[in-house]
Design a protein around this motif. Structure first.
Motif, mmCIF file in Angstrom:
data_model
loop_
_atom_site.group_PDB
_atom_site.id
_atom_site.type_symbol
_atom_site.label_atom_id
_atom_site.label_comp_id
_atom_site.label_asym_id
_atom_site.label_seq_id
_atom_site.Cartn_x
_atom_site.Cartn_y
_atom_site.Cartn_z
ATOM 1 N N LEU A 172 18.116 30.465 27.507
ATOM 2 C CA LEU A 172 16.865 30.382 26.786
ATOM 3 C C LEU A 172 16.025 31.558 27.216
ATOM 4 O O LEU A 172 15.687 31.692 28.396
ATOM 5 C CB LEU A 172 16.169 29.077 27.138
ATOM 6 N N TRP A 214 7.963 22.707 19.433
ATOM 7 C CA TRP A 214 8.399 21.427 18.889
ATOM 8 C C TRP A 214 7.234 20.459 18.721
ATOM 9 O O TRP A 214 7.325 19.500 17.972
ATOM 10 C CB TRP A 214 9.445 20.785 19.817
ATOM 11 N N ASP A 215 6.147 20.731 19.501
ATOM 12 C CA ASP A 215 5.062 19.747 19.557
ATOM 13 C C ASP A 215 4.555 19.369 18.174
ATOM 14 O O ASP A 215 4.272 18.208 17.894
ATOM 15 C CB ASP A 215 3.906 20.280 20.411
ATOM 16 N N GLU A 261 12.199 32.590 22.026
ATOM 17 C CA GLU A 261 13.334 31.933 21.377
ATOM 18 C C GLU A 261 12.814 30.877 20.398
ATOM 19 O O GLU A 261 12.150 29.919 20.806
ATOM 20 C CB GLU A 261 14.185 31.263 22.467
ATOM 21 N N ALA A 272 10.061 19.431 31.354
ATOM 22 C CA ALA A 272 9.519 20.767 31.125
ATOM 23 C C ALA A 272 9.601 21.128 29.645
ATOM 24 O O ALA A 272 8.688 21.759 29.088
ATOM 25 C CB ALA A 272 10.286 21.794 31.957
ATOM 26 N N TRP A 273 10.672 20.719 29.021
ATOM 27 C CA TRP A 273 10.854 21.012 27.587
ATOM 28 C C TRP A 273 9.838 20.242 26.757
ATOM 29 O O TRP A 273 9.486 20.652 25.661
ATOM 30 C CB TRP A 273 12.295 20.647 27.219
ATOM 31 N N GLY A 274 9.389 19.108 27.274
ATOM 32 C CA GLY A 274 8.376 18.357 26.547
ATOM 33 C C GLY A 274 8.799 16.955 26.210
ATOM 34 O O GLY A 274 8.039 16.226 25.575
ATOM 35 N N ALA A 294 17.026 16.583 15.066
ATOM 36 C CA ALA A 294 15.653 16.280 14.695
ATOM 37 C C ALA A 294 15.409 16.599 13.223
ATOM 38 O O ALA A 294 14.681 15.887 12.535
ATOM 39 C CB ALA A 294 14.695 17.075 15.584
ATOM 40 N N SER A 295 16.045 17.673 12.737
ATOM 41 C CA SER A 295 15.812 18.085 11.349
ATOM 42 C C SER A 295 16.381 17.091 10.354
ATOM 43 O O SER A 295 16.022 17.110 9.183
ATOM 44 C CB SER A 295 16.399 19.474 11.099
ATOM 45 N N THR A 343 13.669 28.102 18.558
ATOM 46 C CA THR A 343 14.602 27.034 18.222
ATOM 47 C C THR A 343 13.866 25.749 17.928
ATOM 48 O O THR A 343 14.119 24.713 18.504
ATOM 49 C CB THR A 343 15.603 26.814 19.360
ATOM 50 N N THR A 344 12.895 25.823 17.068
ATOM 51 C CA THR A 344 12.255 24.603 16.589
ATOM 52 C C THR A 344 13.126 24.027 15.490
ATOM 53 O O THR A 344 13.956 24.731 14.929
ATOM 54 C CB THR A 344 10.873 24.912 16.013
ATOM 55 N N PRO A 345 12.972 22.750 15.187
ATOM 56 C CA PRO A 345 13.802 22.167 14.138
ATOM 57 C C PRO A 345 13.709 22.939 12.828
ATOM 58 O O PRO A 345 14.692 23.060 12.112
ATOM 59 C CB PRO A 345 13.224 20.760 13.989
ATOM 60 N N THR A 350 7.074 16.761 16.711
ATOM 61 C CA THR A 350 7.105 15.443 17.341
ATOM 62 C C THR A 350 5.812 15.275 18.107
ATOM 63 O O THR A 350 5.797 15.184 19.328
ATOM 64 C CB THR A 350 8.302 15.326 18.290
ATOM 65 N N ILE A 384 20.033 23.075 22.518
ATOM 66 C CA ILE A 384 18.743 23.017 21.825
ATOM 67 C C ILE A 384 18.980 23.089 20.312
ATOM 68 O O ILE A 384 18.325 22.411 19.524
ATOM 69 C CB ILE A 384 17.835 24.169 22.298
ATOM 70 N N ALA A 409 17.806 20.371 17.736
ATOM 71 C CA ALA A 409 16.990 20.730 16.589
ATOM 72 C C ALA A 409 17.630 20.251 15.300
ATOM 73 O O ALA A 409 16.968 19.738 14.400
ATOM 74 C CB ALA A 409 16.797 22.245 16.554
ATOM 75 N N TYR A 410 18.955 20.401 15.233
ATOM 76 C CA TYR A 410 19.654 19.921 14.037
ATOM 77 C C TYR A 410 19.450 18.419 13.888
ATOM 78 O O TYR A 410 19.129 17.932 12.803
ATOM 79 C CB TYR A 410 21.144 20.253 14.131
ATOM 80 N N LEU A 414 12.955 28.367 32.668
ATOM 81 C CA LEU A 414 12.076 27.201 32.594
ATOM 82 C C LEU A 414 10.847 27.505 31.742
ATOM 83 O O LEU A 414 10.419 26.678 30.928
ATOM 84 C CB LEU A 414 11.642 26.775 34.000
ATOM 85 N N ILE A 416 9.479 26.785 24.130
ATOM 86 C CA ILE A 416 10.198 26.140 23.024
ATOM 87 C C ILE A 416 9.657 24.744 22.797
ATOM 88 O O ILE A 416 9.440 24.310 21.676
ATOM 89 C CB ILE A 416 11.700 26.100 23.344
ATOM 90 N N GLY A 417 9.408 24.042 23.904
ATOM 91 C CA GLY A 417 8.893 22.680 23.798
ATOM 92 C C GLY A 417 7.559 22.656 23.059
ATOM 93 O O GLY A 417 7.321 21.780 22.235
ATOM 94 N N ARG A 418 6.688 23.654 23.324
ATOM 95 C CA ARG A 418 5.394 23.689 22.646
ATOM 96 C C ARG A 418 5.573 23.876 21.144
ATOM 97 O O ARG A 418 4.850 23.308 20.349
ATOM 98 C CB ARG A 418 4.523 24.812 23.229
ATOM 99 N N ARG A 477 20.941 27.216 24.754
ATOM 100 C CA ARG A 477 20.636 27.416 23.345
ATOM 101 C C ARG A 477 21.523 26.571 22.445
ATOM 102 O O ARG A 477 21.079 26.082 21.409
ATOM 103 C CB ARG A 477 20.773 28.896 22.976
ATOM 104 N N HIS A 523 10.732 15.652 24.003
ATOM 105 C CA HIS A 523 10.494 15.419 22.582
ATOM 106 C C HIS A 523 11.352 14.316 21.990
ATOM 107 O O HIS A 523 10.985 13.730 20.985
ATOM 108 C CB HIS A 523 10.702 16.711 21.791
ATOM 109 N N LEU A 575 11.806 27.458 28.249
ATOM 110 C CA LEU A 575 12.005 26.066 27.837
ATOM 111 C C LEU A 575 10.655 25.434 27.475
ATOM 112 O O LEU A 575 10.518 24.754 26.451
ATOM 113 C CB LEU A 575 12.655 25.309 28.987
ATOM 114 N N ARG A 576 9.652 25.704 28.304
ATOM 115 C CA ARG A 576 8.327 25.136 28.034
ATOM 116 C C ARG A 576 7.761 25.675 26.727
ATOM 117 O O ARG A 576 7.182 24.942 25.936
ATOM 118 C CB ARG A 576 7.373 25.469 29.189
#
Lengths: 751, 751
Positions: free
Chosen positions: A575, A47-48, A579, B668-670, B641-642, A581-583, A51, B634, B638-639, A37, A43-45, B631, B672, A40-41
C-alpha cells in the motif's frame, strides 16, 4: 551487529532474545512499516464516505458471527469451533475464534483418509507453544552438537590416506605433515569460531554472519555452499555409515544403495514427525563413538608399544601416480573433510544454559580437542600398524579387526560408528531447513520454506533435503570415495565467508574488548579456510568439485532472481500513499496499472479512465456465458441478476442455425437479460469468449467486469472426464485479463 | 425403421436425409423438448416481477454490445470481430456476431505459439460447410469401401493354413473344406447385408441396427465389438503391411515395431489434418492390389497347368499337434478373419449416387465376388505350388517369389499389398470415431467424442484410436500371427447382433415386399456369423480371444455407467415444472437440493429455508478471506463492498499475537467491514476457512454466500512456485459446498 546492513530489515524479524533459526508460525504473515500504515489510514479515510457508519454494515450482517447459536432441530453438530478465545483485551474489540483440530478436518472423504493416515504416521498436530527451545547442559550439548564434526573422523583420515597411497609406499610418510596441517587448521578454525560465538550470542551461522557483515551476495554464496554441503553430509554420512555395516557384514555389500535409501526414508519420516530432540537419547551414539575411538586408539597404541612403536611395513603398494605437490595437496583437501560440522555449536548458542556464549565456547573447545585427538590417534595407529585404505572395508574396520578380531568389541566399534554417522546425517535435517527458513525470511528463497507444518517441522525443507540427498546417493551408488570430492568445497567457502565477515565485524566494533586479538584469530581462520577452499576446489575440480561450484553458482543466481521477484511483487502489492482503492475507484484497475511502469494499456487510456471515475456512474457489468438454458445456467443468470448490476448474457454457437434455435429458447424464457450471440464457425469456444470480454474491457476500461461462469461440480473425479470443462478453461484464460473478476457459480450434482 | 425404439430420441437427431454418422458441429448443444420449454416459460414468468421492463436492463447496459465503436486515441486495433451476421430475420430480434479466426487466437504467447504450430501441421480451420458428403460412383465406391475387406486376403488364407500345418502334411487337405466353408459364409453374410442396405438406406452400421432393433444393451455390445475390432484392424493391417515390406527387404525385420509406430503416427497426423477423401486417389491402391492378386493367381495357375495341375509335394512338416476337430475349427476361425470389413458398404449407403441403396447393393455383390475369387485363388495356388506359411516372409511373398523371382513384378505385388493394408487401417480412422460419435450422441460415451475440431475431424476419437492401436501393436511386437487370435471375435459378435436385429426388423415390417425372403437371408447370416463367433471365441479363447471378450464386457459396463451418469446429470440440470429459479429464490440452492432425492441437508432444513424465502429479506452475504492487508486484499474488500451486499472479512492467524497485530492494522484502516479472526494454532489455513464458511451456510442455508478470494496472477509459470496458492486451494475446497459462489478477484502482477 549492524542493523543498517541487515538484509531482512524490511521483513519480519525475530525478537531480540530469539534464536535466529527458531521456527515462527507467523513468519509468513507480513508486517506493515510506518509508511504502509499511513497509506492504510489514508485508504481507510477514502472509504469513510461509503461506510460512514460501520455499525450499519455490522448490524446488516445476516449471520451471527459468534457462531454460538445453531438452528434448532437441525442434525448439524456444532462441534467444529468449540474453543473461543476473547481477544477484547487487545487494542481491537473484535472477538477471535480459536479453532480446534476438528476444524482442520478436510471435507472430502479422500482427503480425510489421507489426513488420518498422516496423523497415524506423524502424530497429533502440535501447538506453537511446543516450540520452546530446550536449554542444554554442556555435557549434553557436546554430543548433540558435535556428532557431525566428530563422526567425520570415520572417513576423513581414510580419504587423506587413500590419496597418498596412490603414490605407493613413498606417499605414506607424508601423512604426518598433511595430518599435522589439518589439525592446525582445526585449531585455527576452532579459535576463530570462538570469536563468532562471542559476537553472535543469538546464533551466528555462516549465512547470517556473511549476510550481515558482507552483504547479500556473499551471504547467498555462503548459504548456497551450506545447502550443498548439508545435502552432501547426508549422502556422505549415510554412505560411510552403510560402509561401516557392510564392512562387518560383507554379504550386505550389494545392497548398499537400498540400505542407504531406506535410511534416508527413515530420517525423512522421523523428521516429518518432528521428533523433538530428547537430547539425552541423542547423546548416546556420540559418547559411544568417542568411547569406541578411545578403545581403538589405546589398543592400537598398546599393540604398537609391544612392537616398540616400530611401524609394521605395509604390503606392496602399486604406484598409480607419481608423488607430487599436487598429490599432497589433494590429500590435504580430502582429509579436510574431517573438519565439516565444526560450525554447529556457533549456530546453536541460544540453546545452551546461561551464560550461553561462555558455555558454548567451552563446549567448542572440548569438541576441537576431541576432534584433534581422535584424528591424530586414528592416523597414528593406522601408520603404526601398516593399515592402508581398501575398497572392501573401511579403514576403521580394518583397524578394529586387527586389534580385536571380529568379536563383540569389533561389532561395538562398527555399530557406534554407524550410529554416530546416522546422527550426523540427522543433524543436516535440522540445519538445512533452518537455513532455507532464514533465506525465505529474507525473501531469497520460496515462501513455502517459511511454512511450519502442524508438527512444527519445516516439511518442505525436509522433503527437499531427502529428495536431493537420495538422488545424489543413488547417483553415486552410495560410494563414499566418489562423493568426497564434491564435499567440503561448499562448507569451506561458507567458513571463509563467515570468518571474513567476522573480520569486518571487529573492524566495526572497535569498542569491544580484545577486538584486535579477535580480528587476528578470525583473519587466521579466514586465510586457513580460504586456502582449503582453493586447494580443494583446484585439486578436486575435475573429479567432482566442479559440480558443487556450478551448483553454488546456480543457487545464488536463482535466489537473486527470487529476491528480485518478491521485491517486485511486494512493491506492487504494498500500500503506497495516494493509493485509490476505494470501492468506487477499485473498478479501474487498468487506470492504476497504466500509472505503474510496465503496465499495458498506455497513458492515454489510463487518463481517460481516471477522468471518467465518478461514484454516481455505473461502474460494473456482469457477464454470464451461457452454453445452454439448463438449471446451472439459469442459476448463474439469477445470481448475476441478484447482484443488481447491469448484466449481459453471452452465448457462443457453432452455426447460425443453432444460434437461431437458442434465440428461440431465450425468447421463450422471456428475454429478461440482454443477450449477445457469438457464432464461432470453427467451433472454438474459449478464445472467442475471452476475446469478446477483452474487447468489452477495452471499450470501457473503467468497468469492473464480473464474469459469472456456471460450473458443474461432480462428486467423483472420473465424472470429470465426461465434460468439456469449458468453465475451467474460461476461468484460466480470464485470470490474465486486468479488471475482470471471475465468479464460479457452482451447480453441485448429487450422486 | 421403428422411431419409437430409437435410443437417441431425446437427444439431437440428424435430419431425415442425413447420413447417420455425419459430424454435426452443433451436436453438443442440447435441444429442449416441449416439457422443458414449458418449464422455461414458467421460470420466465417468475422473473417478470424482477425485470418488469427488460428495456430498462438493456438501456442500463454500460457498453455498446454492437462493439463497433472503440475509444478513440487508443492503440487498440478493432480487428477481432469483423464479420457481423444479422440474424434479425429469425424469430429473435437480436443481432449475432460471427467471429473470424482472429477471434480464436489465444491471448497467451505460449498458447499462441502452440496454435501456430498446429495450423502449420493441420492447415487453416474449416467451416462446417466443408462437411458436404461426396457422392461416389460405383467404380469409385468399390475400391474406397472394400479396401478393408479385400486386404484381408493378405492374411486370412495364411492364418488358416498356419493352423492346419500344425498337424503336418496331413492337415493340408483340409484347406479345401475349411476354405469352402469360409467362402460360403462370405456369400451368406453378403446376401444378408444386401437386406440391411435396403432397410437402412440412411446407413445401417451394426451399432445403429442392433440399438434400434434389439435395444440398448445389444447395441452397446455390438458397438464394443466394433470398437475393439477397429483398433485391431489398425494393428493387424499395419502388422501385415509391414510384413509385406519386411518380406521384400529382410534387413528391415528388426525394425518392425518402429516402422509400424511410424505408420500409426502418419495416419494420426493425416487424419487430424482431416484429409478429405479425394476418392480417386484412394481408389488406386485397391485396384492395384486387385490387379496384383489377379496377376499372381493367373501366373500360379499357368505354372500349375504346366505341371498338369499336380500339387507340388510340400517339404517335410513337423507334426506339432494331432489332427483333430478342434484344430480344424481353429483353422476355420482363423481363416474367417478374411471376412472383416464386409459391413463397410452398408454403413455408407448415403454416399452412393442415387438410387443409393440399389447402387450400394450392386457394389456389395461385386465386392463379395472379388473377395471370394481372391480368397479361393490364393488358397488354390498355394496348395498347387506346395507353399506353406513361414515365419520369415508372408505366404503372398513366397508365392510371388515362386512365380516372379524378385524382380519388378514381385516388388509391385508387395507394394500393392502394403498399400491396400495401409488403406484398410485408414478405414478404421473413419469408422472408429464415427461409432463413438453415434454413441456419444446417444449419451453412452463421453461428450468429448461429439466435438468436431476446427478441421472438422473427430480429434478425440482419432487420438484414442491411435493410442490404443499403438499400445496393442507395440505390446504384440507387431506380429500378425499373435494379433489374429484377438481379432474377428468382436466383429463377428457385431455381425451376429446386426443380422439378428434385421430379423426383428422384417418381423416388424411385414408389409414390405419379400419380407419373408429377407428374413430368411438375415437369419442364415445371423446363424452363420453366430457360429463363427462361438467357434472363434471357444477355439481361440486361451490364445487371446479372452482379451477381446473381457474388453467388450468392460466397455459395455463403462458405457452403461456413463449413460446412467448423463441421465442423472441431465435430470438434475433439466428445467422441470415448478422450478423456482428466480433471482430471489436462486439463493436457496440447498432448499431445492433438499427437495431432490439424495441431496444432503434433509427435509427439515429445506422446508425451513423455503418459508424464509421473501424477496424483501437480505439474501446474500459476501465473505472475503484476508491473509494480509495488501493491495490484492484491499481490492477484494472493495469489490465485496461494491456489490452492495452485507460483507464479512475473515482473517486466519497462526497465533493470537499475530491476530492482535492484524486487528491493529484493521483498526488503522478504519474497521470498515465486520471482521472475524480465526486463530488456527496448528497452522492449517484452508480447512478452518472452509469449515467456517460451511458453518455460516448451515446457520443460514437460505443465504447465497459469495466468497471473494484475492488471487495473485503471475505472468510466468515459475513464479507460481513462489506462492502458497491458498486462493486456489480454497476455491477447490469451496466448490463442493452448496450455496456458495466462489469469486476470484485477480491481482495481475506486472513483470
Amino acid at each position: 551487529m549492524s542493523q543498517d546492513k541487515q538484509p531482512g530489515a524490511d521483513g519480519p524479524q525475530a525478537g531480540s532474545g530469539d534464536y535466529a533459526g527458531t521456527p515462527r508460525p507467523d513468519a509468513m504473515m507480513p508486517t506493515l512499516d510506518e509508511g504502509q500504515l499511513a497509506a492504510l489510514r489514508e485508504i481507510g479515510r477514502e472509504w469513510d464516505q461509503l461506510t460512514a457508519d460501520p455499525q450499519v454494515w455490522r448490524q446488516a450482517l445476516p449471520v451471527d458471527p459468534a457462531l454460538g447459536e445453531y438452528p434448532k432441530d437441525s442434525d448439524f453438530r456444532p462441534a467444529r469451533f468449540t474453543k473461543v478465545v476473547d481477544l477484547s483485551g487487545r487494542d481491537g474489540q473484535l472477538p477471535a475464534i480459536e479453532t480446534t483440530s476438528a476444524a482442520e478436518t478436510p471435507l472430502r472423504p479422500g482427503a480425510r483418509f489421507g489426513q488420518a493416515m498422516r496423523r497415524l504416521l506423524e502424530g497429533a498436530p502440535l501447538d506453537a507453544s511446543a516450540l520452546a527451545v530446550e536449554r542444554m547442559r554442556k555435557l549434553v550439548a557436546l554430543p548433540v552438537l558435535s556428532a557431525d564434526a566428530l563422526s567425520s573422523v570415520a572417513y576423513g583420515p581414510e580419504a587423506m590416506l587413500a590419496i597418498l597411497v596412490l603414490a605407493g609406499a613413498a606417499g605414506l610418510p607424508y601423512s604426518l605433515p598433511v595430518g599435522g596441517a589439518i589439525m592446525f587448521m582445526m585449531l585455527a578454525v576452532g579459535v576463530s569460531y570462538r570469536q563468532t560465538i562471542r559476537a553472535y550470542p543469538q546464533g551466528g551461522g555462516s549465512y547470517i554472519v556473511a549476510s550481515e557483515e558482507l552483504g547479500r551476495i556473499p551471504g547467498l554464496i555462503a548459504a548456497a555452499g551450506l545447502l550443498i554441503d548439508y545435502i552432501l553430509t547426508v549422502a556422505v554420512s549415510i554412505a560411510s555409515g552403510v560402509a561401516a555395516i557392510t564392512s562387518a557384514f560383507g554379504s550386505l555389500q550389494p545392497d548398499t544403495v537400498w540400505i542407504g535409501v531406506g535410511v534416508i526414508i527413515v530420517l525423512l519420516a522421523g523428521n516429518m514427525r518432528g521428533v523433538r530432540q530428547a537430547a539425552t537419547v541423542f547423546a548416546v551414539p556420540t559418547y559411544a563413538f568417542i568411547a569406541a575411538m578411545a578403545i581403538l586408539i589405546i589398543a592400537g597404541l598398546v599393540h604398537a608399544g609391544g612392537r616398540g612403536f616400530h611401524p609394521v611395513p605395509v604390503r606392496h603398494l602399486a604406484v598409480v601416480q607419481a608423488l607430487s605437490v599436487l598429490l599432497v595437496l589433494r590429500a590435504f583437501a580430502s582429509g579436510s573433510t574431517a573438519m565439516t560440522g565444526i560450525e554447529a555449536i556457533s549456530n546453536a548458542v541460544p540453546s545452551f544454559q546461561p551464560v550461553e556464549w561462555r558455555n558454548a565456547r567451552i563446549t567448542l573447545s572440548w569438541m576441537i580437542t576431541l576432534l584433534i585427538a581422535m584424528f591424530a590417534g586414528v592416523l597414528a595407529i593406522a601408520r603404526l600398524s601398516g593399515v592402508v585404505p581398501e575398497a572392501s572395508q573401511t579403514m576403521l574396520s580394518q583397524l578394529a579387526h586387527l586389534n580385536f578380531g571380529d568379536g563383540a568389541v569389533y561389532i561395538y566399534i562398527q555399530a557406534a560408528t554407524a550410529a554416530v554417522l546416522l546422527m550426523a546425517a540427522n543433524t543436516s535435517y535440522n540445519d538445512f531447513p533452518r537455513v532455507l527458513f532464514l533465506m525465505a525470511r529474507d525473501r531469497q528463497a520460496p515462501r513455502s520454506f517459511l511454512h511450519i507444518g502442524d508438527r512444527l517441522t519445516f516439511r518442505n525443507g525436509i522433503l527437499l533435503l531427502s529428495a536431493a540427498a537420495a538422488a545424489i546417493y543413488i547417483g553415486f551408488a552410495g560410494k563414499t570415495g566418489r562423493l568426497l570430492p564434491l564435499y567440503a568445497v561448499g562448507v569451506f567457502l561458507a567458513f571463509t565467508l563467515s570468518q571474513t565477515g567476522m573480520m569486518m565485524h571487529w573492524r566495526h566494533y572497535r569498542e569491544q574488548p580484545h577486538w584486535r586479538r579477535s580480528l587476528a584469530f578470525n583473519a587466521t581462520g579466514a586465510v586457513m579456510t580460504g586456502i582449503v577452499f582453493v586447494v580443494a576446489g583446484v585439486t578436486k575440480f575435475t573429479s567432482g568439485a566442479w559440480v558443487s561450484i556450478v551448483l553454488i553458482g546456480a543457487i545464488v543466481v536463482i535466489c537473486l532472481r527470487i529476491h528480485r521477484y518478491y521485491d517486485m511483487a511486494g512493491q506492487q502489492l504494498a500500500l503506497g500513499p495516494g493509493e485509490a482503492t476505494t470501492p468506487a475507484a477499485q473498478s479501474t484497475p487498468t487506470a492504476r496499472r497504466a500509472a505503474t511502469p510496465g503496465a499495458e494499456g498506455g497513458g492515454a487510456l489510463g487518463l481517460e479512465a481516471r477522468t471518467a471515475e465518478k461514484p454516481a456512474q455505473i461502474h460494473a457489468l456482469t457477464v454470464v456465458p451461457v452454453m445452454a438454458l439448463d438449471r446451472a445456467s439459469i442459476r448463474a443468470l439469477a445470481y448475476a441478476a441478484s447482484l443488481g448490476q447491469p448484466a449481459l448474457a453471452l452465448h457462443i454457437s457453432p452455426t447460425t442455425e443453432e444460434a437461431g434455435l437458442f434465440l428461440g429458447y431465450w425468447q421463450a424464457w422471456g428475454d429478461h437479460l440482454p443477450l449477445e450471440v457469438i457464432v464461432s464457425p470453427h467451433r472454438a469456444v474459449v478464445a472467442p469468449l475471452v476475446n469478446y470480454i477483452q474487447t468489452l474491457h477495452r471499450q470501457r476500461p473503467d468497468l469492473t467486469l464480473t464474469v459469472a461462469v456456471p460450473e458443474l461440480v461432480d462428486r467423483h473425479w472420473w465424472h470429470r472426464t465426461l465434460y468439456e470443462h469449458i468453465a475451467e478453461r474460461l476461468q484460466r484464460a480470464l485470470r490474465n485479463l486486468p479488471g475482470v473478476v471471475v465468479t464460479s457459480v457452482p451447480f453441485q450434482l448429487a450422486d
